[in-house]
Design a protein around this motif. Structure first.
Motif, mmCIF file in Angstrom:
data_model
loop_
_atom_site.group_PDB
_atom_site.id
_atom_site.type_symbol
_atom_site.label_atom_id
_atom_site.label_comp_id
_atom_site.label_asym_id
_atom_site.label_seq_id
_atom_site.Cartn_x
_atom_site.Cartn_y
_atom_site.Cartn_z
ATOM 1 N N ALA A 131 0.828 -1.201 0.000
ATOM 2 C CA ALA A 131 0.000 0.000 0.000
ATOM 3 C C ALA A 131 0.861 1.251 0.000
ATOM 4 C CB ALA A 131 -0.913 -0.001 1.223
ATOM 5 N N SER A 132 0.339 2.296 -0.624
ATOM 6 C CA SER A 132 1.046 3.564 -0.699
ATOM 7 C C SER A 132 0.095 4.665 -0.240
ATOM 8 C CB SER A 132 1.490 3.789 -2.149
ATOM 9 O OG SER A 132 2.096 5.046 -2.285
ATOM 10 N N TYR A 145 -8.033 0.900 10.289
ATOM 11 C CA TYR A 145 -9.136 1.499 11.033
ATOM 12 C C TYR A 145 -9.363 2.978 10.839
ATOM 13 C CZ TYR A 145 -5.189 1.258 14.282
ATOM 14 O OH TYR A 145 -3.943 1.285 14.839
ATOM 15 N N SER A 146 -8.554 3.678 10.034
ATOM 16 C CA SER A 146 -8.969 5.046 9.749
ATOM 17 C C SER A 146 -8.424 5.532 8.414
ATOM 18 C CB SER A 146 -8.584 5.998 10.886
ATOM 19 O OG SER A 146 -7.261 6.454 10.790
ATOM 20 N N VAL A 147 -9.216 6.405 7.787
ATOM 21 C CA VAL A 147 -8.826 7.010 6.516
ATOM 22 C C VAL A 147 -9.125 8.499 6.599
ATOM 23 C CG1 VAL A 147 -9.278 7.132 4.038
ATOM 24 C CG2 VAL A 147 -9.421 4.928 5.199
ATOM 25 N N ASP A 148 -8.133 9.337 6.396
ATOM 26 C CA ASP A 148 -8.353 10.782 6.309
ATOM 27 C C ASP A 148 -8.733 11.085 4.862
ATOM 28 O OD1 ASP A 148 -8.242 13.550 6.217
ATOM 29 O OD2 ASP A 148 -6.525 13.670 7.583
ATOM 30 N N LEU A 149 -9.965 11.573 4.687
ATOM 31 C CA LEU A 149 -10.479 11.761 3.325
ATOM 32 C C LEU A 149 -10.045 13.078 2.694
ATOM 33 C CD1 LEU A 149 -14.130 10.569 4.032
ATOM 34 C CD2 LEU A 149 -12.377 9.293 2.808
ATOM 35 N N THR A 150 -9.431 13.967 3.484
ATOM 36 C CA THR A 150 -9.165 15.306 2.945
ATOM 37 C C THR A 150 -8.099 15.305 1.855
ATOM 38 O OG1 THR A 150 -7.688 15.659 4.810
ATOM 39 C CG2 THR A 150 -9.883 16.621 4.981
ATOM 40 N N GLY A 151 -7.227 14.329 1.870
ATOM 41 C CA GLY A 151 -6.170 14.282 0.864
ATOM 42 C C GLY A 151 -6.648 13.694 -0.451
ATOM 43 N N GLY A 152 -7.952 13.448 -0.576
ATOM 44 C CA GLY A 152 -8.461 12.814 -1.785
ATOM 45 C C GLY A 152 -8.340 11.309 -1.650
ATOM 46 N N PRO A 153 -9.105 10.593 -2.447
ATOM 47 C CA PRO A 153 -9.095 9.139 -2.324
ATOM 48 C C PRO A 153 -7.768 8.548 -2.775
ATOM 49 C CG PRO A 153 -10.421 9.811 -4.208
ATOM 50 C CD PRO A 153 -9.962 11.067 -3.530
ATOM 51 N N GLY A 154 -7.278 7.597 -2.040
ATOM 52 C CA GLY A 154 -6.044 6.923 -2.417
ATOM 53 C C GLY A 154 -6.300 5.880 -3.486
ATOM 54 N N THR A 155 -5.231 5.343 -4.010
ATOM 55 C CA THR A 155 -5.332 4.350 -5.074
ATOM 56 C C THR A 155 -5.147 2.956 -4.483
ATOM 57 O OG1 THR A 155 -4.340 5.959 -6.540
ATOM 58 C CG2 THR A 155 -4.394 3.692 -7.325
ATOM 59 N N VAL A 177 -14.468 -6.410 -7.662
ATOM 60 C CA VAL A 177 -13.677 -5.226 -7.305
ATOM 61 C C VAL A 177 -12.282 -5.312 -7.936
ATOM 62 C CG1 VAL A 177 -12.550 -4.063 -5.358
ATOM 63 C CG2 VAL A 177 -14.968 -4.720 -5.194
ATOM 64 N N HIS A 178 -11.682 -6.500 -7.893
ATOM 65 C CA HIS A 178 -10.333 -6.634 -8.451
ATOM 66 C C HIS A 178 -10.335 -6.480 -9.976
ATOM 67 C CE1 HIS A 178 -8.747 -8.758 -4.605
ATOM 68 N NE2 HIS A 178 -8.575 -7.460 -4.558
ATOM 69 N N ILE A 179 -11.352 -6.997 -10.647
ATOM 70 C CA ILE A 179 -11.447 -6.806 -12.104
ATOM 71 C C ILE A 179 -11.416 -5.309 -12.417
ATOM 72 C CG2 ILE A 179 -13.015 -6.991 -14.087
ATOM 73 C CD1 ILE A 179 -13.984 -9.694 -12.850
ATOM 74 N N GLU A 180 -12.144 -4.544 -11.612
ATOM 75 C CA GLU A 180 -12.200 -3.093 -11.833
ATOM 76 C C GLU A 180 -10.883 -2.424 -11.439
ATOM 77 O OE1 GLU A 180 -15.768 -1.721 -9.881
ATOM 78 O OE2 GLU A 180 -17.023 -3.092 -11.048
ATOM 79 N N GLN A 181 -10.319 -2.835 -10.315
ATOM 80 C CA GLN A 181 -9.060 -2.219 -9.871
ATOM 81 C C GLN A 181 -7.922 -2.508 -10.855
ATOM 82 O OE1 GLN A 181 -8.502 -3.583 -5.818
ATOM 83 N NE2 GLN A 181 -9.868 -2.001 -4.993
ATOM 84 N N LEU A 182 -8.029 -3.601 -11.590
ATOM 85 C CA LEU A 182 -7.021 -3.929 -12.601
ATOM 86 C C LEU A 182 -7.218 -3.123 -13.882
ATOM 87 C CD1 LEU A 182 -7.007 -7.804 -12.074
ATOM 88 C CD2 LEU A 182 -5.031 -6.294 -11.747
#
Lengths: 144, 391
Positions: free
Chosen positions: B233-234, B246-256, B292-297
């Protein structure tokens, strides 16, 4: 003997006070890049800075995603025996933070993405000394 | 990248073998891969052995000694459920570095029940990291965002079983209906028992070598590794799948998602795009994650996979067959071996050796994708060389 209330994990929450003070979730804000985290951290996952300050998080939010578990997880699961299905969810806090925590509601028909949620605290189990282990949970907001 | 090929593959069927040692299963897979390549054990210059949950510490090295003491360096590798893909990457790097030309990668496991101790203690005590519920939240959100239904997830399992029924290496070899899936017990809303992969036993092996060695050694039908990537993960974390759990800060935009990061690198290194992929094996820990993986690919648009599934696009005779092996929903998942199980399937499909589940179209580019704790992904693109001018 008095039963003490202890947090499930250090750095995760401030328990409600006996005088009625509200409990909150705890987290960190990075002094360098500003990223925020639920549960107090020592290192920023974003920029690796160690200059983090403790913050308190909002006690309300909206449900982002959820599930209900119908089978007992393997050890070290410490939930009720016999097993009772439980709900969990990602809740979006107004400050723009998603947090993953148990829910008070375990009927998926009563859960809906976008519904308002309020933070509450519940006794999960007890520790070896007989103290109540307290967990933070989110509850669907009661209609007033 | 290129110049590296798969010279041979072999598998011990995945399933439940309480009376069979991992050693027996591994030797079966290794000998099949050696036989498939036409090579013998002394040709091997490096051994990578994958295992994730099996408890006997030295098992990988122990059993290689049974094949003969050739002095070959042997490493035990664990990259969780991405172990197979991760080992291929290491093998390719070792060959690229020039330190060796012929590598044996094999993986095995005996896996019962769920992973018990991933993540933090408090989350496990609460049961929040039990695999089914962590997967199911992603499926629930997918339904909400894109309008998919429990029936759509059931269709994924039905397709898997249609393929698995034709696969002698699969644990479950029965066809099922949408009703069967929906009538199977709900494990974690919205996913039912038949929507999940099953932990089981098995082994798989591949011989990887340089193209030059393949020519020199007379490998009958090498399959090119067009690219292989391993990635964790990056930051910033993608929504619902943060590595911290357990947490995601959404202000930086969605991660990949880590799968997307790995796939983008793999396409670039192979010099092709997702539109060039003819067939794939993706990590189907559950029916939701297959979509989900088909789409993420990048194999289709976000939110489109369940619609394409309904149209039969991912069937064996469809435009883009997905998990022709039946995936781990049918094979089960011995995590040390499952990634190489995908490689075996795509090699067989590209060679036209997949028997009654052979895809009908001519396929040239195949993709394998694994995803494991904790946000580890590996993507490998395999390419048929027959009729290839560059050979």
């Amino acid at each position: 003997m008095t039963i003490a209330q202890v947090s499930l994990r250090d750095g995760m929450m401030k328990l409600p006070g006996e005088a009625g003070e509200k409990g909150t979730l705890l987290g960190s804000r990075c002094g360098n890049c500003g990223e925020r985290f639920f549960v107090i951290r020592e290192i920023c996952e974003s920029c690796q800075s160690t200059s983090l300050e403790d913050i308190q998080l909002s006690a309300t939010g909206s449900l982002y995603a959820f599930s209900v578990m119908y089978y007992p997880p393997p050890p070290p699961y410490r939930g009720p025996d016999p097993f009772v299905p439980f709900g969990i969810g990602w809740v979006e806090l107004p400050e723009g933070l998603l947090v993953y925590l148990p829910l008070t509601e375990s009927n998926p028909r009563k859960l809906q993405v976008g519904m308002k949620m309020d933070l509450t605290f519940g006794v999960f189990t007890e520790d070896e000394q007989g103290n109540d282990i307290i967990v933070p949970l989110f509850a669907p907001r009661q209609e007033e | 990248m290129s110049g590296i090929v798969i010279a041979g593959v072999g598998m011990h069927p995945f399933g439940r073998y309480p009376d069979k040692t991992p050693e027996k299963m591994s030797l079966h897979a290794i000998q099949a891969a050696l036989e498939d390549s036409g090579l013998s054990y002394p040709d091997i210059e490096l051994v990578l052995c994958g295992k994730v949950v099996y408890k006997k510490e030295g098992e990988g090295i122990d059993l290689m000694m049974k094949l003969g003491m050739t002095g070959v360096p042997i490493y035990q590798i664990n990259a969780m459920c991405a172990t197979g893909g991760a080992m291929l990457k290491l093998a390719a790097d070792a060959i690229t570095s020039g330190s060796c030309e012929v590598v044996l990668v094999y993986g095995f496991d005996k896996h019962q029940g769920m992973f018990q101790d991933l993540g933090e203690q408090w989350q496990n005590e609460l049961g929040m990291k039990a695999s089914p519920i962590a997967f199911a939240t992603v499926a629930q959100r997918y339904m909400h965002e894109h309008g998919a239904t429990e029936e759509d997830f059931a269709r994924v399992a039905v397709k898997a079983h249609r393929n698995g029924a034709r696969n002698p290496n699969a644990l479950f070899r029965n066809e099922i209906t949408v009703e069967d899936v929906l009538n199977s017990p709900m494990v974690a809303y919205p996913l039912h028992l038949y929507n999940f992969c099953t932990p089981d036993d098995g082994a798989a092996a591949a011989i990887v070598c340089s193209e030059r060695a393949a020519q020199k050694l007379g490998i009958r039908e090498p399959i090119r590794i067009a690219s292989t990537v391993m990635q964790t993960a990056s930051y910033p974390p993608p929504v619902l799948e943060p590595a911290n759990q357990y947490s995601v800060d959404l202000t930086g935009g969605p991660g990949t998602p880590v799968v997307t990061l790995a796939a983008e690198k793999a396409y670039q290194a192979a010099g092709i795009g997702p539109q060039d992929i003819d067939i794939c094996e993706v990590q189907d820990t559950d029916s939701g994650h297959e979509l989900v993986h088909i789409e993420q690919l990048g194999l289709c648009e976000k939110g489109e996979a369940y619609r394409l599934l309904r149209q039969g696009v991912f069937d064996i005779d469809g435009r883009l067959p997905v998990n022709p092996s039946g995936g781990i929903q049918c094979k089960g998942e011995p995590p040390g071996a499952s990634g190489l199980g995908q490689i075996c399937e795509i090699v067989w499909q590209l060679r036209g050796e997949a028997g009654s589940r052979q895809v009908s179209r001519d396929v040239r580019n195949g993709l394998c994708q694994v995803f494991g704790w904790n946000h580890v992904a590996a993507v490998t693109i395999l390419q048929k060389m027959k009729g290839d001018d560059s050979q």
